[in-house]
Design an enzyme around this catalytic site. Structure first.
Site, PDB file in Angstrom:
ATOM      1  N   GLY A   1      30.185   7.942 -15.189  1.00 19.07           N
ATOM      2  CA  GLY A   1      30.691   7.626 -13.800  1.00 19.07           C
ATOM      3  C   GLY A   1      31.683   6.327 -14.031  1.00 19.07           C
ATOM      4  O   GLY A   1      32.033   6.098 -15.268  1.00 19.07           O
TER       5      GLY A   1
ATOM      6  N   ALA B   1      31.001   3.192 -14.212  1.00 20.96           N
ATOM      7  CA  ALA B   1      30.164   2.108 -15.004  1.00 20.96           C
ATOM      8  C   ALA B   1      30.256   2.631 -16.478  1.00 20.96           C
ATOM      9  O   ALA B   1      30.529   1.968 -17.272  1.00 20.96           O
ATOM     10  CB  ALA B   1      29.029   1.794 -14.256  1.00 20.96           C
ATOM     11  N   GLY B   2      29.522   3.913 -16.424  1.00 24.03           N
ATOM     12  CA  GLY B   2      29.568   4.468 -17.805  1.00 24.03           C
ATOM     13  C   GLY B   2      30.460   4.828 -18.646  1.00 24.03           C
ATOM     14  O   GLY B   2      30.916   4.441 -19.820  1.00 24.03           O
TER      15      GLY B   2
ATOM     16  N   ARG C   1      28.443  -1.992   7.202  1.00 22.26           N
ATOM     17  CA  ARG C   1      27.936  -0.767   7.330  1.00 22.26           C
ATOM     18  C   ARG C   1      26.444  -0.756   8.138  1.00 22.26           C
ATOM     19  O   ARG C   1      26.217   0.117   9.012  1.00 22.26           O
ATOM     20  CB  ARG C   1      27.718   0.038   6.204  1.00 22.26           C
ATOM     21  CG  ARG C   1      29.078   0.217   5.767  1.00 22.26           C
ATOM     22  CD  ARG C   1      29.103   0.846   4.311  1.00 22.26           C
ATOM     23  NE  ARG C   1      30.314   1.172   3.778  1.00 22.26           N
ATOM     24  CZ  ARG C   1      30.616   1.490   2.726  1.00 22.26           C
ATOM     25  NH1 ARG C   1      29.660   1.812   1.646  1.00 22.26           N
ATOM     26  NH2 ARG C   1      31.984   1.999   2.161  1.00 22.26           N
TER      27      ARG C   1
ATOM     28  N   LEU D   1      32.927   0.591  -6.584  1.00 23.06           N
ATOM     29  CA  LEU D   1      34.063   1.157  -7.636  1.00 23.06           C
ATOM     30  C   LEU D   1      34.348  -0.311  -8.250  1.00 23.06           C
ATOM     31  O   LEU D   1      34.321  -0.303  -9.568  1.00 23.06           O
ATOM     32  CB  LEU D   1      34.949   1.540  -6.857  1.00 23.06           C
ATOM     33  CG  LEU D   1      34.738   2.728  -5.911  1.00 23.06           C
ATOM     34  CD1 LEU D   1      36.141   3.302  -5.494  1.00 23.06           C
ATOM     35  CD2 LEU D   1      34.176   3.905  -6.787  1.00 23.06           C
TER      36      LEU D   1
HETATM   37  C1  LIG Z   1      30.917  10.076  -1.012  1.00 24.47           C
HETATM   38  C2  LIG Z   1      30.880   8.773  -1.378  1.00 24.47           C
HETATM   39  C3  LIG Z   1      31.747   7.823  -1.215  1.00 24.47           C
HETATM   40  C4  LIG Z   1      32.099   6.682  -1.818  1.00 24.47           C
HETATM   41  N1  LIG Z   1      33.110   5.787  -1.604  1.00 24.47           N
HETATM   42  C5  LIG Z   1      33.240   4.678  -2.115  1.00 24.47           C
HETATM   43  C6  LIG Z   1      34.342   3.843  -1.934  1.00 24.47           C
HETATM   44  O1  LIG Z   1      35.347   4.474  -1.201  1.00 24.47           O
HETATM   45  N2  LIG Z   1      34.594   2.519  -2.350  1.00 24.47           N
HETATM   46  C7  LIG Z   1      33.411   2.151  -3.226  1.00 24.47           C
HETATM   47  O2  LIG Z   1      33.592   1.026  -3.780  1.00 24.47           O
HETATM   48  N3  LIG Z   1      32.082   2.945  -3.394  1.00 24.47           N
HETATM   49  C8  LIG Z   1      32.115   4.126  -2.777  1.00 24.47           C
HETATM   50  N4  LIG Z   1      31.063   4.900  -3.071  1.00 24.47           N
HETATM   51  C9  LIG Z   1      30.057   4.234  -4.062  1.00 24.47           C
HETATM   52  C10 LIG Z   1      30.394   4.581  -5.321  1.00 24.47           C
HETATM   53  O3  LIG Z   1      31.236   5.794  -5.579  1.00 24.47           O
HETATM   54  C11 LIG Z   1      29.424   4.603  -6.413  1.00 24.47           C
HETATM   55  O4  LIG Z   1      28.063   3.629  -6.273  1.00 24.47           O
HETATM   56  C12 LIG Z   1      29.574   4.484  -7.709  1.00 24.47           C
HETATM   57  O5  LIG Z   1      30.713   5.464  -8.031  1.00 24.47           O
HETATM   58  C13 LIG Z   1      28.682   4.902  -8.861  1.00 24.47           C
HETATM   59  O6  LIG Z   1      29.140   4.854 -10.042  1.00 24.47           O
HETATM   60  P1  LIG Z   1      28.119   4.887 -11.401  1.00 24.47           P
HETATM   61  O7  LIG Z   1      29.187   4.797 -12.403  1.00 24.47           O
HETATM   62  O8  LIG Z   1      27.074   3.790 -11.216  1.00 24.47           O
HETATM   63  O9  LIG Z   1      27.438   6.104 -11.148  1.00 24.47           O
HETATM   64  P2  LIG Z   1      27.800   7.704 -11.077  1.00 24.47           P
HETATM   65  O10 LIG Z   1      29.040   7.938 -10.731  1.00 24.47           O
HETATM   66  O11 LIG Z   1      26.972   8.456  -9.991  1.00 24.47           O
HETATM   67  O12 LIG Z   1      27.620   8.361 -12.384  1.00 24.47           O
HETATM   68  C14 LIG Z   1      26.173   8.605 -12.786  1.00 24.47           C
HETATM   69  C15 LIG Z   1      26.322   9.115 -14.279  1.00 24.47           C
HETATM   70  O13 LIG Z   1      24.990   9.484 -14.732  1.00 24.47           O
HETATM   71  C16 LIG Z   1      24.839  10.590 -15.382  1.00 24.47           C
HETATM   72  N5  LIG Z   1      23.323  10.871 -15.418  1.00 24.47           N
HETATM   73  C17 LIG Z   1      22.321  10.396 -14.131  1.00 24.47           C
HETATM   74  N6  LIG Z   1      21.232  10.794 -14.685  1.00 24.47           N
HETATM   75  C18 LIG Z   1      21.277  11.135 -16.056  1.00 24.47           C
HETATM   76  C19 LIG Z   1      20.264  11.710 -16.924  1.00 24.47           C
HETATM   77  N7  LIG Z   1      18.879  11.565 -16.816  1.00 24.47           N
HETATM   78  N8  LIG Z   1      20.649  12.016 -18.088  1.00 24.47           N
HETATM   79  C20 LIG Z   1      22.124  12.012 -18.424  1.00 24.47           C
HETATM   80  N9  LIG Z   1      23.022  11.465 -17.732  1.00 24.47           N
HETATM   81  C21 LIG Z   1      22.759  11.079 -16.332  1.00 24.47           C
HETATM   82  C22 LIG Z   1      25.662  11.543 -14.475  1.00 24.47           C
HETATM   83  O14 LIG Z   1      25.894  12.654 -15.297  1.00 24.47           O
HETATM   84  C23 LIG Z   1      26.730  10.726 -14.328  1.00 24.47           C
HETATM   85  O15 LIG Z   1      27.723  10.946 -15.292  1.00 24.47           O
HETATM   86  C24 LIG Z   1      30.868   6.266  -2.442  1.00 24.47           C
HETATM   87  C25 LIG Z   1      29.969   6.989  -2.904  1.00 24.47           C
HETATM   88  C26 LIG Z   1      29.801   8.247  -2.394  1.00 24.47           C
HETATM   89  C27 LIG Z   1      28.612   9.182  -2.478  1.00 24.47           C
END
Ligand SMILES: Cc1cc2nc3c(=O)[nH]c(=O)nc-3n(C[C@H](O)[C@H](O)[C@H](O)COP(=O)(O)OP(=O)(O)OC[C@H]3O[C@@H](n4cnc5c(N)ncnc54)[C@H](O)[C@@H]3O)c2cc1C
Ligand code: SF4
Ligand code: FES
Lengths: 667, 248
Positions: A43, A45-46, A338, A470
């Site tokens: 995502g 972060a990763g 929120r 984000l």
């Molecule tokens: C509908 C929606 C709208 C949003 N809108 C906003 C916005 O407008 N502005 C804002 O700032 N935030 C928003 N957010 C929040 C934000 O999108 C998320 O908090 C953020 O994108 C999370 O990013 P991340 O990289 O931490 O995780 P994610 O993007 O969730 O990525 C997780 C990753 O981990 C991998 N993974 C998980 N478990 C495993 C495992 N066991 N083994 C291997 N891989 C694994 C997945 O495959 C994926 O690649 C929104 C969230 C949602 C749900």
């Protein structure tokens, strides 16, 4: 109770990060080539962490459960990303972003981390633009901004309703560049099933190849968990179907403390539940609150008539409507944070003013915005005497340009046209502020195991402001972790490759295989979804928007019972060798069934209300959250001790040196 | 609603597949197409049969994971929606629905309705990026102004979700619409100019290597694309490609 070492650098707030960067050990480029890093999750972060780590010279392996890194759930973020650029000249600054975030989080986050976040936020926008992320622009060619809840400035950068998609594709493109250079190996459809520790350090993972079913060993000098949030513990949420807590939870079982699990964000503007078959909930971006006005009928009779389809919302005059957010919070109006907006919607619906069949929905109305924009557009195009119909037509065009894809999404799901009739919305589980405890360097309590993005607990306290996830994901990944991890890895330049034939890898692999065979061989009474839905109901009813001691106590026991039932009676068809979606789900739900119990325990122990954690026993006369700074101004970090309910509490006291603790007010 | 589903079942990439018929009852118009399949699967599991596997994740039309050829059309009968956004109100009682995976040589079947779209990743890896370092030493964002129309067009191209419907819709299984969308995103921005020549050449080369077919300008891809990616992108990519090859 031990004190957690947060490793916050000394010195004034605004110099800490610069000073820290100057102080940390570096790894020279030649040595980086001998160091491997595993990144779980692609995502924001990763993906961004993997790209920068690879660019710095480390050998990176990424893992995700989807078929492509580009599909991580960050893709679904809609509204925008914050940065204290002050391009609008409306008085924004790093300090103001820092202040808004700490206040928005109800004074439950770590000052130093939040300040760093604000400090690097501007750079994120520079970086993304350089990478070709097509943000929205004004006619002059410069970047456009909008506002989000809980703030009084316009600091949110966006790409229509697809900001997450565009930012993630940016990170994915940076990853692709490194894949093409041979610096990243990307393992898609691979699920991390366990973390492997050697001599107390994170040294690798056990993963399942989801296509072949093979259990694989992967070693590295450090492991970064960027696996997203755990909102799906509620079954229904705005998260993707596959979002899960497995990676973080397995690390927790191996010694990483889990912080503030009860801090969950319930987002005020989601499409209401339509029936039992529902598999997930859809968010309508918070950006809509820039222009949409939230209301319910003033009179109960009207609410009932609308519920029964005897009256249309458009038939109610202004006087017959209760714009309850504008009424209760005149200063912030529809743009309150929120948690506040969600509770206010629940309050009105509980009082009998809900507007859909189930009585669990309020209106989000664009009629005024359409008129306002229409007038502006008519005026600026020289049409000074535009008719009502012309104004509305022009206004709809402006609204479409801003929110077109969201309106389309709404229409597809609900089968109503939001340009003609107000949207119906209701709060839904959206984001989890809790997560793995990390220090200032984003290291968990396991040496060499780092956590980034939604998977960690770090920056949002008890409530996250819109457009800040984000920002945090990209800050962690592009700019923070790749440097702080160097300090740790500098001690590993002579270690050499970590072998995977050690007893530690043997044991971890055996654990994973045993767990899988236990799932495959349970009695086979009920499907995985049966359990997941049951867990979701317990969580929503007893650990949801409002909680009380009695409900939480019941939840603790009910979840434990459900977990025992699950392990004895779940039904996983098919074979473990090869693609098996039910087995994948079973593994995730097994972990949710443990996390849920810790969640309830955490919520029960926190005898105060703060941010997204609202305990009914602790509220002001006006129904606002009542914090208890004297007793609960700490991060609750839980150590795994076998059963989730036996987890041991460790407190990180929060020290507010730069912000005065106040009761949050948006009035 | 009562429906008859005819679904492609295939154990794995090497197994032979076949169509299997499943009757289903109690389908409601408010259900999404995938929720309808959830109901079928729950039923199959309870009967001790193996559920049907299909790709999906976000269920809101943005991740590009869901696919499915529904009655011969990628993402089904409705325009501008993905399968996960398709609702059962688009069907009527008594209908027979044929559900198959996306078919293309470059998209081998993994299991049942799941295909391997890794070829798309490899096309992007060949050049779908701007080669800037990500460690933060860049210039201020507003020092690169971009004409609003170009920025909007670039954004429109960038909204491709990588689902593969364009390939499944095309009788030649061509990936031109997908590839051109990425090429266009960068071609329309000043940031993308420096590497324009190499980008288009490398991405087109990879596209050919993956075994996608040629474009014969039929336009089926644009009609079936859930995100409305326009054929203009293909024209733009062709221009970019011509000018790149003439530069050598
Ligand atoms: C509908 C929606 C709208 C949003 N809108 C906003 C916005 O407008 N502005 C804002 O700032 N935030 C928003 N957010 C929040 C934000 O999108 C998320 O908090 C953020 O994108 C999370 O990013 P991340 O990289 O931490 O995780 P994610 O993007 O969730 O990525 C997780 C990753 O981990 C991998 N993974 C998980 N478990 C495993 C495992 N066991 N083994 C291997 N891989 C694994 C997945 O495959 C994926 O690649 C929104 C969230 C949602 C749900
Ligand atoms: S161009 Fe359209 S159909 Fe093709 S992959 Fe992109 S979104 Fe899907
Ligand atoms: S499941 Fe994500 S686009 Fe359909």
């Amino acid at each position: 109770m031990s004190v957690l070492e947060s490793k916050i650098p000394e010195g004034p707030l605004k110099d800490k990060w610069t000073k820290h960067k100057n102080d940390i050990n570096l790894v020279n480029p030649a040595n980086k080539r001998n160091i491997d890093v595993i990144v779980i999750g692609t995502g924001l972060a990763g993906g961004s962490a993997a790209a920068t780590l690879a660019e710095l010279g480390y050998n990176v392996k990424t893992f995700c459960y989807q078929d492509s890194p580009r599909r991580a759930h960050s893709i679904a973020a809609q509204g925008g990303i914050n940065a204290s650029k002050n391009y609008q000249g409306d008085g924004d600054s790093d300090y103001r972003l820092f202040y808004d975030t700490v206040k928005g989080g109800d004074y439950r986050s770590r000052e130093a981390n939040v300040y760093r976040l604000a400090e690097v936020s501007g750079n994120i926008i520079d970086q993304c633009v350089a990478q070709g992320v097509p943000f929205a622009r004004e006619y002059g060619g410069l970047l456009d901004n909008r506002s989000f809840g809980g703030v009084l400035v316009s600091r949110t950068f966006y790409a229509k309703g697809q900001t997450g998609q565009q930012l993630l594709l940016g990170a994915y493109s940076a990853m692709n560049r490194q894949i093409n250079r041979g610096k990243i190996q990307s393992f898609n459809r691979h699920e991390m099933m366990d973390l492997v520790l050697v001599d107390g350090k994170a040294r690798g993972i056990i993963a399942r190849n989801m296509v072949t079913g093979e259990i694989e060993r992967h070693s590295a000098h450090a492991v970064v968990l960027a696996s997203g949030g755990y909102g799906n513990v509620f079954f229904l949420s705005t998260n993707a179907m596959g979002s899960n807590v497995m990676a973080a939870w397995r690390a927790h079982r191996r010694g990483a403390y889990f912080a503030n699990p009860c801090y969950t964000q319930i987002h005020p503007t989601c499409i209401p539940v339509s029936g039992e078959h529902q598999s997930k909930l859809t968010l309508m971006s918070e950006s809509l609150r820039n222009d949409g006005r939230i209301w319910v009928p003033k009179k109960k009779e009207d609410a009932i008539a609308i519920r029964e389809g005897k009256k249309k919302p458009t038939e109610l005059s202004e006087e017959e409507r209760d714009y309850y957010l504008e009424r209760r919070y005149p200063a912030f109006g529809n743009l309150v944070p929120r948690d506040v907006a969600s509770r206010a919607a629940k309050e009105r619906c509980d009082a009998g003013f809900g507007v859909n069949k189930t009585g669990e929905a309020v209106f989000l109305d664009f009629a005024s915005a359409i008129k306002r924009y229409g007038k502006e557009a008519a005026f600026s195009s020289g049409n000074k005497n535009a008719s009502e119909a012309e104004i509305i037509k022009l206004g709809k065009e402006v609204v479409e340009a801003k929110y077109g894809n969201l309106f389309q999404m709404y229409q597809k799901i609900v089968d109503q046209n939001p340009y003609e009739t107000p949207m119906m919305i209701y709060p839904a589980v959206h984001y989890t502020m809790g997560g793995l405890w990390v220090d200032y360097n984003l290291q968990t309590t396991i040496p060499g195991c780092y956590a980034a993005g939604e998977a960690n607990f770090s920056d949002h306290g008890a409530n996250r402001l819109g457009a800040s996830a984000l920002m945090q994901g990209l800050a962690d990944g592009y700019f923070v972790l790749p440097y702080t991890i160097g300090d740790y890895l500098s001690k590993d330049i002579r270690t050499g490759k970590i072998p995977t034939d050690s007893p530690e890898f043997d044991a971890a692999e055996k654990d994973v295989k045993d767990k899988i065979s236990k799932l495959m061989n349970a009695s086979g009474k009920h499907s995985v979804d049966y359990y997941h839905k049951k867990l979701g109901k317990i969580m929503w009813n007893k650990c949801g928007m409002a909680r009380n001691a009695q409900g939480l106590q019941e939840a603790l026991d009910e979840i434990k019972e459900l977990r025992e039932d699950f392990w004895a009676n779940v039904k996983v068809p098919g074979a473990a060798e090869g693609k098996n979606a039910e087995l994948e789900k079973a593994g995730r739900v097994a972990d949710f069934l443990e996390l849920g119990e810790l969640f309830a325990k955490d919520a029960l122990h926190r005898n105060e209300s703060c941010g997204g954690h609202f305990r009914e026993e602790y509220q002001t006369e006006e129904g606002e959250a009542l914090r208890d700074d004297e007793n609960f101004k700490y991060v609750a970090a839980w150590e795994y001790k076998g059963n989730p309910r036996d987890a041991q509490l460790h407190k990180e006291e929060l020290d507010f040196k730069n912000i005065e603790l106040k009761t949050r007010s948006y009035k | 609603m009562k429906l008859t589903l005819k679904i492609w079942r295939q154990e794995n990439a090497n197994a032979k597949g076949k169509m299997v018929t499943y009757p289903i009852d109690g389908v409601e118009g408010d259900m999404s197409f995938l929720e309808m399949l959830d109901v079928l699967n729950e039923d199959l599991i309870n009967k001790g049969e193996e559920p049907v596997e299909f790709d999906h994740d976000c269920r809101e039309g943005i991740c590009g994971a869901c696919s499915l050829q529904i009655n011969g059309e990628p993402h089904g009968p409705d325009k501008l929606v993905t399968t996960c956004q398709l609702h059962m109100r688009s069907f009527k009682d008594g209908d027979t629905i044929v559900i198959e995976p996306f078919r293309a040589k470059a998209f081998p079947v993994v299991k049942d309705l799941i295909v391997d779209r890794g070829a798309f990743d490899r096309i992007q890896q060949a050049g779908g990026y701007v080669s800037v370092n990500t460690s933060g030493n860049t210039i201020d964002a507003n020092s690169i102004p971009v004409n609003k129309h170009d920025a909007d067009d670039s954004f429109a191209a960038a909204t491709c979700i990588g689902c593969g419907a364009c390939v499944a819709a095309c009788k030649n299984a061509s990936a031109m619409l997908f590839t051109s969308a990425k090429v266009s995103q960068y071609a329309l921005l000043p940031q993308g100019q420096v590497e324009a020549t190499e980008r288009v050449q490398n991405m087109v080369r990879q596209m050919d290597l993956e075994g996608f077919g040629n474009c014969s300008n039929t336009g089926a891809c644009e009609i079936e694309c859930p995100k409305g990616i326009s054929l203009e992108n293909i024209a733009r990519m062709n221009r970019e490609y011509m000018s790149a090859t003439s530069k050598g």
